[in-house]
Design an enzyme around this catalytic site. Structure first.
Site, PDB file in Angstrom:
ATOM      1  N   ILE A  20      -3.353 -43.915  63.319  1.00 40.09           N
ATOM      2  CA  ILE A  20      -4.182 -44.899  62.414  1.00 40.09           C
ATOM      3  C   ILE A  20      -5.532 -44.673  62.387  1.00 40.09           C
ATOM      4  CG2 ILE A  20      -4.489 -47.458  62.668  1.00 40.09           C
ATOM      5  CD1 ILE A  20      -1.558 -47.673  63.819  1.00 40.09           C
ATOM      6  N   ARG A  73      -6.278 -41.852  59.901  1.00 44.29           N
ATOM      7  CA  ARG A  73      -6.112 -42.252  58.477  1.00 44.29           C
ATOM      8  C   ARG A  73      -7.023 -43.348  57.825  1.00 44.29           C
ATOM      9  NH1 ARG A  73      -3.473 -40.649  53.800  1.00 44.29           N
ATOM     10  NH2 ARG A  73      -3.183 -42.282  52.475  1.00 44.29           N
ATOM     11  N   GLU A  74      -7.351 -44.116  58.902  1.00 48.82           N
ATOM     12  CA  GLU A  74      -8.227 -45.425  58.431  1.00 48.82           C
ATOM     13  C   GLU A  74      -9.792 -45.020  58.183  1.00 48.82           C
ATOM     14  OE1 GLU A  74      -7.773 -48.548  57.599  1.00 48.82           O
ATOM     15  OE2 GLU A  74      -5.759 -48.727  58.681  1.00 48.82           O
ATOM     16  N   SER A  75     -10.160 -44.196  59.137  1.00 48.48           N
ATOM     17  CA  SER A  75     -11.797 -43.782  59.082  1.00 48.48           C
ATOM     18  C   SER A  75     -12.143 -42.235  59.393  1.00 48.48           C
ATOM     19  CB  SER A  75     -12.291 -44.699  60.432  1.00 48.48           C
ATOM     20  OG  SER A  75     -11.810 -44.219  61.487  1.00 48.48           O
ATOM     21  N   TYR A  95       0.228 -44.140  52.877  1.00 46.83           N
ATOM     22  CA  TYR A  95      -0.400 -44.660  54.387  1.00 46.83           C
ATOM     23  C   TYR A  95       0.649 -44.393  55.420  1.00 46.83           C
ATOM     24  CZ  TYR A  95      -2.535 -47.384  58.058  1.00 46.83           C
ATOM     25  OH  TYR A  95      -3.266 -47.806  59.159  1.00 46.83           O
TER      26      TYR A  95
END
Length: 648
Positions: free
Chosen positions: A495, A498-500, A605
């Site tokens: 997560i 992928r997020e940051s 995502y």
């Protein structure tokens, strides 16, 4: 967590990177920081030149001094500066500044002297093609026309160029009309009016047609088919009108198009544009009456993106024969992607053709992605990682540490110029050869520059360097809070990646913050739930706090969906309310559920997060995927419908 629908010549670099330069590491960072602040505000008297001479960042002071003197310097001074700083972004920044300043001053020969082909940016391009007009009129005309034929206003820097092109026939009345129609499509009413005033009385009928259609798109079947002198305006007008009509009422737009298509004299690219829009919106909006027409026109449109959408619609209705047919019609590069080979295999398997199914699964399983891993699961084989590793001896690593770009990056970070440090680093990656880029990635890893490391692999296209693309960043925190919350720590890593991409200060347009991209309001609620102080909008950026709160939130989502990580990951991205609705109408199988997610960002995502967790766990296992599963047996076999909700 968004809760929204959601990176020249190499010879100079080779020389400067592979030689140890005997410059001092730094003179006085405090003096350099103060000098840079003064240079930006042109307060030259505040700069202690003796304190910054010889500093690795002295070129930044020189850059601001020379930039301030433009355009009243000769181009050879600009070129000299660029040559001395060819291994730094300063060179191209100076070129861009000189192009703007020389262009604004009308010093066109000087602009061309410092140019190396068309520049980036509309304003500089306008100056460039104005300068080029006398020297290479054909190229200038083409460049000017490209700048003209857009649906928005251009910089006033373009006015001299456009005036010259209109005077010599490079821009005609037909081009003015076409731009007016592009402005209509873009909703630029002011530009439309401005352009309309530049057209003669022989275009009055065309202007009248626009007025009629602006009030009622359905009038498209009643306006004249020949628009403007010699019908030259027909294509742009019908393309613009159908653009709006299709978005307003797709079913009525297609009905009108079928009445007029054979009778209007428009060019093939306009016809293609109209029919592409009609097919796209018919499928996205599931306009039942339009779908037979869509199937008839898709082979002729030969659009990979439309065929992908058509396959997804076939899968949603479990039309396996149709899915096979549309997949086989895709362009080869698209068709051979793991995703579509997986679905080809699934369709063949359901039809009882196990040999063809296994062949397609085997092709899909070569991919390092969600559907590649899902295909491997179908075949009962380990996942294919395609992992590549590079190693460097300590002598070479010591040499890399002395490369000027490395020294400048360190110095900029020391004086708080993180943005400039990133520019130095990534521009070096863009210019470097493969070995140099890998050496810089290795250096970033050893420094713990995780965000730089990930971006380095993207800029350098190091797709198989998984140790660098998926580094063990903040591992102890992920393991600790994973154990505390009962959440798979490799899912947490997936997560955050992928997020940051491990940028601890990442801030999304929606306001999500930090490694796991938490909204401040959500962070406040989670802190209250945990009985800790609200971290506030800046405290949430601290990695340990961000990971703790993000772990708690994804745990709540996993609990909400009875332990299902696919649904929980979708909720982390798009919000649980949306996922609740999707599940109520979802197909039952896990793969069909993922493919049915209506938001492309969330669909991608979910696939990325689950694939990333496989990679993280495999790397922790020495790169071995044996015994590692992307999904649990329950996640693979459970029904994806409203029964997945813990609270119905």
């Amino acid at each position: 967590m968004h809760h929204k629908s959601l990176v020249r010549g190499l010879s100079t670099l080779v020389t400067t990177l592979t030689l140890s330069v005997s410059l001092p590491l730094f003179a006085d960072d405090r003096a350099m920081r103060e000098a840079l602040e003064a240079a930006r505000s042109q307060q030259w008297s505040r700069i202690d030149q003796s304190a910054v001479d010889g500093h690795i960042l002295a070129g930044y002071i020189e850059y601001h001094r020379l930039r301030h003197q433009l355009p009243h310097v000769e181009p050879n001074q600009v070129l000299d500066f660029m040559a001395r700083h060819a291994d730094s972004p300063l060179a191209e920044w100076m070129r861009g500044q000189a192009q703007s300043q020389y262009g604004q001053a009308g010093r066109y020969s000087d602009l061309l002297a410092v140019s190396d082909g068309p520049p980036a940016g509309g304003e500089r391009q306008c100056y460039y093609y104005t300068a080029l007009h006398d020297r290479d009129p054909a190229t200038a005309v083409q460049g000017g026309r490209d700048l003209w034929l857009v649906g928005h206003s251009q910089s006033s820097a373009c006015d001299p160029l456009f005036s010259r092109l209109r005077a010599n026939g490079g821009i005609t009345a037909d081009d003015i009309w076409e731009r007016k129609m592009l402005a209509w499509q873009s909703g630029e009413s002011g530009l439309m009016s401005f352009l309309g005033r530049q057209l003669g009385s022989d275009w009055q009928g065309a202007r009248d047609a626009v007025e009629v259609l602006s009030r009622d798109y359905a009038a498209i079947t009643r306006v004249p088919t020949h628009i403007g002198p010699n019908g030259a305006g027909s294509g742009p007008l019908f393309a613009a009108a159908m653009h709006g009509f299709t978005r307003a009422d797709t079913e009525a737009a297609l009905e009108a198009w079928r009445k007029i298509a054979a009778h209007i004299p428009i060019e093939s690219h306009h016809r293609q544009e109209i029919e592409h829009d009609l097919a796209f919106y018919s499928m996205v909006r599931n306009v039942t009456h339009n779908l037979a027409w869509v199937d008839d026109v898709l082979p002729r449109l030969a659009s990979g993106s439309l065929l992908e959408l058509r396959v997804r619609n076939a899968l949603a209705s479990r039309d396996w024969s149709g899915a096979i047919g549309w997949i086989e019609m895709m362009p080869e590069e698209t068709r051979l992607d793991s995703r579509w080979q997986y679905w080809l295999a699934r369709a063949k398997e359901i039809q009882g053709d196990s040999i063809a199914a296994n062949q397609a699964y085997a092709r899909a399983a070569q991919g390092r992605n969600f559907f590649g891993f899902a295909a491997s699961d179908r075949l009962g084989q380990p996942y294919s990682l395609g992992l590549e590793r590079a190693s460097f001896n300590e002598e070479y690593r010591s040499e890399v540490a002395q490369w000027p770009v490395v020294q400048r990056t360190h110095a900029l970070m020391r004086i708080g110029e993180q943005g400039l440090a990133n520019s130095e680093w990534y521009s070096a990656i863009e210019r470097a050869n493969e070995e140099q880029a890998r050496a810089l990635a290795d250096y970033a890893q050893r420094q713990g520059w995780y965000a730089k490391l990930v971006q380095t692999t993207i800029t350098g296209r190091m797709w198989d360097a998984l140790d660098w693309r998926f580094p063990e960043a903040y591992r102890e925190s992920f393991m600790r809070w994973g154990e505390s919350t009962g959440v798979d720590p490799y899912l947490l890593m997936g997560i955050a990646r992928r997020e940051s991409a491990y940028n601890t200060e990442a801030l999304s347009p929606a306001g999500a913050r930090g490694l796991m991209q938490l909204m401040p309001g959500t962070a406040t609620l989670l802190a209250r739930q945990l009985g800790i102080s609200d971290p506030g909008p800046y405290g949430v950026l601290e990695p340990e706090m961000n990971i703790r709160l993000g772990s708690t939130y994804i745990r709540d989502m996993i609990d909400r969906y009875r332990g299902n990580r696919l649904a929980a990951a979708a909720a982390y991205n798009a919000g649980p309310g949306r996922v609740d609705r999707w599940l109520r109408d979802a197909p039952e199988e896990f793969d069909l559920f993922v493919e049915s997610i209506p938001f492309r960002e969330t669909r991608d995502y979910v696939q990325a997060v689950l694939a990333y967790r496989v990679i993280f766990e495999s790397l922790a296992n020495g790169g071995n995927t044996d015994g590692i599963a992307m999904l649990s047996a329950h996640e693979t076999n459970v029904r994806y419908d409203a029964s997945l909700l813990a609270r119905n």
